[in-house]
Design a protein around this motif. Structure first.
Motif, PDB file in Angstrom:
ATOM      1  N   ARG A   1       0.820  -1.208   0.000  1.00 29.29           N
ATOM      2  CA  ARG A   1       0.000   0.000   0.000  1.00 29.29           C
ATOM      3  C   ARG A   1       0.859   1.267   0.000  1.00 29.29           C
ATOM      4  N   LEU A   2       2.179   1.122   0.185  1.00 28.12           N
ATOM      5  CA  LEU A   2       3.048   2.294   0.176  1.00 28.12           C
ATOM      6  C   LEU A   2       3.108   2.883  -1.230  1.00 28.12           C
ATOM      7  N   ARG A   3       3.081   4.196  -1.330  1.00 28.48           N
ATOM      8  CA  ARG A   3       3.128   4.883  -2.610  1.00 28.48           C
ATOM      9  C   ARG A   3       4.294   5.860  -2.637  1.00 28.48           C
ATOM     10  N   ALA A   4       4.878   6.039  -3.830  1.00 23.24           N
ATOM     11  CA  ALA A   4       6.080   6.858  -3.965  1.00 23.24           C
ATOM     12  C   ALA A   4       5.798   8.336  -3.765  1.00 23.24           C
ATOM     13  N   TYR A   5       4.557   8.797  -4.017  1.00 21.58           N
ATOM     14  CA  TYR A   5       4.265  10.224  -3.936  1.00 21.58           C
ATOM     15  C   TYR A   5       4.072  10.700  -2.492  1.00 21.58           C
ATOM     16  N   ALA A   6       3.951   9.759  -1.540  1.00 24.57           N
ATOM     17  CA  ALA A   6       3.747  10.141  -0.143  1.00 24.57           C
ATOM     18  C   ALA A   6       5.014   9.850   0.652  1.00 24.57           C
ATOM     19  N   PRO A   7       5.404  10.745   1.551  1.00 22.83           N
ATOM     20  CA  PRO A   7       6.587  10.482   2.381  1.00 22.83           C
ATOM     21  C   PRO A   7       6.410   9.212   3.207  1.00 22.83           C
ATOM     22  N   VAL A   8       7.503   8.461   3.371  1.00 23.83           N
ATOM     23  CA  VAL A   8       7.488   7.210   4.127  1.00 23.83           C
ATOM     24  C   VAL A   8       8.520   7.306   5.244  1.00 23.83           C
ATOM     25  N   ALA A   9       8.101   6.984   6.440  1.00 27.44           N
ATOM     26  CA  ALA A   9       8.989   6.983   7.599  1.00 27.44           C
ATOM     27  C   ALA A   9       9.146   5.556   8.104  1.00 27.44           C
ATOM     28  N   LEU A  10      10.355   5.216   8.541  1.00 28.77           N
ATOM     29  CA  LEU A  10      10.649   3.904   9.112  1.00 28.77           C
ATOM     30  C   LEU A  10      10.869   4.061  10.603  1.00 28.77           C
ATOM     31  N   GLU A  11      10.175   3.219  11.380  1.00 34.15           N
ATOM     32  CA  GLU A  11      10.366   3.171  12.819  1.00 34.15           C
ATOM     33  C   GLU A  11      10.497   1.709  13.234  1.00 34.15           C
ATOM     34  N   ALA A  12      11.725   1.298  13.542  1.00 35.20           N
ATOM     35  CA  ALA A  12      11.999  -0.062  13.991  1.00 35.20           C
ATOM     36  C   ALA A  12      12.572   0.010  15.398  1.00 35.20           C
ATOM     37  N   HIS A  13      11.728  -0.279  16.392  1.00 36.87           N
ATOM     38  CA  HIS A  13      12.129  -0.127  17.779  1.00 36.87           C
ATOM     39  C   HIS A  13      11.556  -1.272  18.602  1.00 36.87           C
ATOM     40  N   VAL A  14      12.133  -1.439  19.788  1.00 36.34           N
ATOM     41  CA  VAL A  14      11.606  -2.408  20.753  1.00 36.34           C
ATOM     42  C   VAL A  14      10.388  -1.835  21.456  1.00 36.34           C
ATOM     43  N   ALA A  15      10.470  -0.571  21.863  1.00 35.90           N
ATOM     44  CA  ALA A  15       9.353   0.072  22.563  1.00 35.90           C
ATOM     45  C   ALA A  15       8.224   0.351  21.593  1.00 35.90           C
ATOM     46  N   PRO A  16       6.982   0.151  21.974  1.00 34.45           N
ATOM     47  CA  PRO A  16       5.847   0.389  21.071  1.00 34.45           C
ATOM     48  C   PRO A  16       5.558   1.866  20.907  1.00 34.45           C
ATOM     49  N   SER A  17       4.858   2.187  19.823  1.00 36.06           N
ATOM     50  CA  SER A  17       4.383   3.548  19.614  1.00 36.06           C
ATOM     51  C   SER A  17       3.217   3.828  20.559  1.00 36.06           C
ATOM     52  N   ALA A  18       2.768   5.078  20.561  1.00 33.25           N
ATOM     53  CA  ALA A  18       1.686   5.454  21.470  1.00 33.25           C
ATOM     54  C   ALA A  18       0.410   4.659  21.185  1.00 33.25           C
ATOM     55  N   LYS A  19       0.112   4.465  19.886  1.00 33.52           N
ATOM     56  CA  LYS A  19      -1.096   3.717  19.520  1.00 33.52           C
ATOM     57  C   LYS A  19      -0.966   2.250  19.910  1.00 33.52           C
TER      58      LYS A  19
END
Length: 618
Positions: A171-189
């Motif tokens: 579902r990733l598209r080239a026209y939209a910025p993409v961020a990578l987050e690879a961590h042990v701690a979970p995100s807020a959601k």
């Protein structure tokens, strides 16, 4: 518990689940890392989302690939017979369902494999995967140049890959910025969701053994050639548009110094001329490889490929394809079998390092942890030990899972696969019969016997017929195993007089006597190749077969010349590969005269432009 059923328990604790969050304005790839290995992670803005997406998709395709044969579920058919009033009783149906449930439950346990390994280094972040059928290994490395505002905590840990993650990546598209987050701690959601319970994966020793041995094989000397991305496209197109209904199904490399490599697809003998530059090796070579259908995983990377390098290790050993993607590199290692079979026991016999000085392996590992990725020459120069011992020590660390060889850059990297080093002794043998086979050869513990090759027949166009005698002192008798290796390295027409073979044949795998004979044959071939390079060694050769090939540049037809020495007889067979051949037998008064005529014929073929294709023989 037998070696065949031994398992390595691995505790996994994830605080969240990997996911891809896509919005109209931006996308975020959240990769959950295993938390027992300390602080490990990486984050940043992806400069090339299309490359990032396609490279991860190719790696996950290798992870999920499984080309093993699976029997058909006949439950629905039995239910249909019952409705039709046929002879299929309820007892038969229930028994069939119970059997399938038991088989599927065992298959699920058998399929337990490690999660992908994510390693964050100062210069790159890499992902390692190994297919379920033990036939393909892939290492995907993203350079720092792919990310903006990169933040990283160095180390190695496991990556959570839920079944729906590859589809979400699409579902990733080239026209939209993409961020990578690879961590042990979970995100807020993810933190708001229910915490995930820890789990323990029982990884079979056979799978773990294959994973580490493929990496250890990468450290061996290799024949390297380069092809252009269009050549890889032509190869994949040819494989996709036709299917072979008979053996052999090899991909053959024809390498001549100063000329571009040629790829030949068997059994059609379709020649693909390459455009990636001339082969720079010192001697011509013809190498046959197997597992070509697994190259389909590279199709998605073709739009991003800059160059393709192939490393050929030899018969029975993996082949490494290195795809340069600019900001990323994918290394694909393919074994020669769909599922790790007993023929691999002989191929990987050379991977077990011997005579490693105590403390050398640990010193090299600590040096890598301190100074980062280093080449072999640098490590050997500062180790204060001979190069062969340094190479064996590094190979041992690869088998322990604490060092990784980067095929693309030719450097060794520190990488802790497990929190504690893997015991290489537990992975030394694939099963108990293989361990007994090595004991028969005197490689481990009491129970040494005597294994002799009695006859080795070259079957033109079929393979090699091998017969031997094994003196089993534990059984207080001798056995006479025999088998035929076909052109793809598979075994047929096997036989032995031991109780194991009489009871089950090859359904439960080969007996220890066949394995011992296979190992002796492989070791003797290695010794003969070393001996025949010296005048003294040539005098010991009494029986041998060599194949030489030459392709006419004008017509593209290939001529095959096969020369055999058997005591006082020299046999010649020559002609087109696909066509009728001519035969000739020459008798001499002594072995010495026959041997002299044999090697003179080989030297003349070399002078006439023929290539020694001994590596194409089984």
């Amino acid at each position: 518990m037998s070696t065949a059923t031994a398992r390595h328990p691995v505790a996994l604790s994830y605080t969240a689940q990997s996911d891809v969050v896509v919005t109209p304005d931006a996308s975020r790839v959240q990769l959950a890392l295993e938390g027992s290995r300390g602080t490990v992670g990486v984050s940043g803005q992806v400069k090339d989302p299309t490359l990032f997406r396609d490279a991860l998709a190719a790696a996950f395709a290798v992870l999920s690939s499984d080309l093993r044969y699976r029997g058909r579920d006949r439950t629905a058919y039995l239910a249909y017979l019952m409705k039709q009033g046929k002879r299929a009783s309820a007892q038969i149906w229930e028994a069939q369902k119970a059997f399938l449930d038991s088989a599927l439950e065992g298959e699920e346990k058998k399929d337990a494999v490690l999660d992908p390994v994510l390693t964050v280094d100062p210069d790159q972040v890499s992902l390692e995967v190994f297919s379920r059928d033990e036939s393909a290994y892939a290492r995907l490395a993203f350079d720092n140049s792919l990310f903006d505002k990169r933040e990283a905590a160095h180390g190695s840990t496991f990556l959570d890959v839920p079944p729906e993650l590859p589809a979400r990546l699409d579902r990733l598209r080239a026209y939209a910025p993409v961020a990578l987050e690879a961590h042990v701690a979970p995100s807020a959601k993810a933190a708001a969701a229910e915490p995930r319970a820890p789990r323990t994966v029982e990884v079979p020793h056979a799978w773990l053994r294959g994973f580490l041995q493929v990496q250890s094989a990468a450290t061996l000397p290799a024949t390297t050639c380069s092809i252009a991305p269009i050549d890889l496209y032509n190869l994949l197109f040819a494989l996709r548009t036709r299917r072979s209904k008979k053996a052999p199904r090899a991909l053959r490399f024809e390498l001549v110094p100063g000329a571009p490599p040629r790829l030949v697809l068997e059994p059609w003998e379709q020649v693909l001329e390459c455009h990636g530059g001339a082969y720079t090796g010192s001697a011509p070579a013809v190498v046959r490889t197997f597992g070509r259908q697994r190259l389909a995983a590279l199709a998605r990377l073709l739009p991003h490929a800059k160059s393709v390098h192939v490393q050929l290790l030899g018969p029975g050993l993996p082949v490494f394809w290195v795809i340069d993607l600019g900001h990323a590199t994918l290394t694909l290692g393919l074994t020669g079998w769909t599922e790790s079979g007993w023929s691999s026991a002989a191929a990987f016999d050379s991977l077990m390092p011997r005579d490693v000085p105590e403390g050398l392996a640990e010193a090299l590992r600590l040096r890598l942890r301190k100074d980062g990725p280093l080449g072999f020459d640098v490590l050997a120069k500062d180790a204060g030990a001979p190069k062969d011992q340094v190479r064996a020590a590094l190979q041992l660390e690869c088998l322990r899972g604490r060092v990784l060889f980067d095929v693309a850059r030719g450097t060794y990297r520190p990488r802790e696969l497990m929190p504690t080093p893997v015991d290489e002794a537990a992975l030394r043998y694939g099963n108990e019969r293989e361990a007994r086979a090595h004991r028969l050869l005197g490689d481990g513990g009491p129970g040494a016997g005597e294994v002799k090759l009695t006859q080795v027949h070259d079957l033109v166009g079929e393979g090699m017929r091998i017969q031997g005698e094994v003196v089993d002192r534990e059984a207080v008798r001798s056995f006479f195993p025999s088998f035929t290796l076909d052109l793809e390295g598979r075994v047929k027409d096997a036989g032995c007089g031991c109780p194991h073979f009489r009871r089950s044949g090859l359904r439960e795998g080969p007996c220890e006597h066949m394995l011992a004979l296979r190992l002796v044959y492989a070791r003797r071939r290695v010794e003969e190749e070393a001996l025949r390079q010296t005048p003294e060694g040539r005098k010991l050769i009494r029986a041998e077969t060599r194949a030489y090939v030459r392709r006419d540049p004008a017509t593209g037809l290939e001529q095959v010349y096969r020369v055999s020495l058997d005591g006082k007889v020299v046999a010649l067979t020559w002609g087109p590969r696909l066509g009728d051949s001519r035969h000739q037998r020459l008798w001499f008064d002594s072995d010495t005269e026959a041997r002299t005529a044999y090697f003179s014929r080989l030297e003349k073929l070399t002078a006439d432009g023929y290539i020694d294709a001994a590596s194409t023989l089984v």
